[in-house]
Write an enzyme that holds these catalytic residues in place. Structure first.
Site, PDB file in Angstrom:
ATOM      1  N   SER A  42       0.799  -1.227   0.000  1.00 35.00           N
ATOM      2  CA  SER A  42       0.000   0.000   0.000  1.00 35.00           C
ATOM      3  C   SER A  42       0.834   1.281   0.000  1.00 35.00           C
ATOM      4  O   SER A  42       0.317   2.341  -0.327  1.00 35.00           O
ATOM      5  CB  SER A  42      -0.958   0.015   1.185  1.00 35.00           C
ATOM      6  OG  SER A  42      -0.260   0.175   2.394  1.00 35.00           O
ATOM      7  N   LYS A  85       0.899   4.796   6.908  1.00 37.41           N
ATOM      8  CA  LYS A  85       0.318   5.551   5.785  1.00 37.41           C
ATOM      9  C   LYS A  85       0.875   6.979   5.810  1.00 37.41           C
ATOM     10  O   LYS A  85       1.597   7.369   6.713  1.00 37.41           O
ATOM     11  CB  LYS A  85      -1.208   5.620   5.884  1.00 37.41           C
ATOM     12  CG  LYS A  85      -1.920   4.297   5.928  1.00 37.41           C
ATOM     13  CD  LYS A  85      -1.977   3.614   4.603  1.00 37.41           C
ATOM     14  CE  LYS A  85      -2.745   2.317   4.714  1.00 37.41           C
ATOM     15  NZ  LYS A  85      -2.310   1.303   3.800  1.00 37.41           N
TER      16      LYS A  85
END
Length: 176
Positions: A42, A85
């Site tokens: 990701s 993230k």
């Protein structure tokens, strides 16, 4: 002083040094740094599956998280999991994702994101970020489980564990 006393003092000094090193190492690991291995794609191309990174727990002690910071945090839908993230939306902002581009507070100019793996394609609408919370996205937008898709969309500041500083395996690289 006998040789026996000298040996005992030497052993005691080594025990003290090793105990102090253990205590310092434990404190650094618990209160200063976090090490993690990247489990998914990701955050590609910034971080690859299997990369090992180090985060600094005290990064936000005297400052606020900023847009673009890469952080580790407790995943809002299951706080037993640690996620990595990039911060995209800040507290109090209105963020719109249209045709893969990010627009902040009604801007007509999309956010510049030179770290993306590929051009994002989807539209997700508008998000109003609550005070004290952040909106997180992966750099591999077309293959990232992030704020756009979570049940609890936002990460509270208190749940941010650290700012990721660098990758140390495979090879050293400062992350930004």
């Amino acid at each position: 002083m006998t040789q026996k006393n000298t040996i005992i003092k030497e052993i005691i000094s080594w025990v003290i040094v090793l105990t102090a090193a253990f205590i310092v190492g434990t404190c650094i690991n618990k209160y200063v740094l976090i090490k993690a291995e990247i489990p998914s794609g990701s955050m590609e191309n910034t971080m690859q599956v299997g990369d090992r990174v180090v985060g600094f727990r005290l990064a936000y002690l005297f400052s606020e998280p900023k847009r673009g910071d890469i952080v580790m945090f407790d995943y809002p839908d299951d706080e037993s999991k640690l996620y990595v993230k990039r911060i995209i939306g800040l507290p109090g902002e209105e963020l719109e994702i249209r045709d893969g581009k990010i627009y902040i507070n009604g801007s007509t100019t999309p956010l510049e994101e030179d770290y993306l793996k590929e051009t994002p394609i989807d539209t997700y609408g508008t998000f109003r970020i609550p005070e004290g919370c952040y909106f997180m996205l992966g750099d591999n937008r077309n293959n990232s489980w992030d704020s756009r898709k979570w049940d609890r969309k936002y990460v509270q500041k208190s749940k941010i564990r650290c700012k990721v500083w660098f990758r140390y395996k495979p090879g050293f690289k400062w992350l930004k």
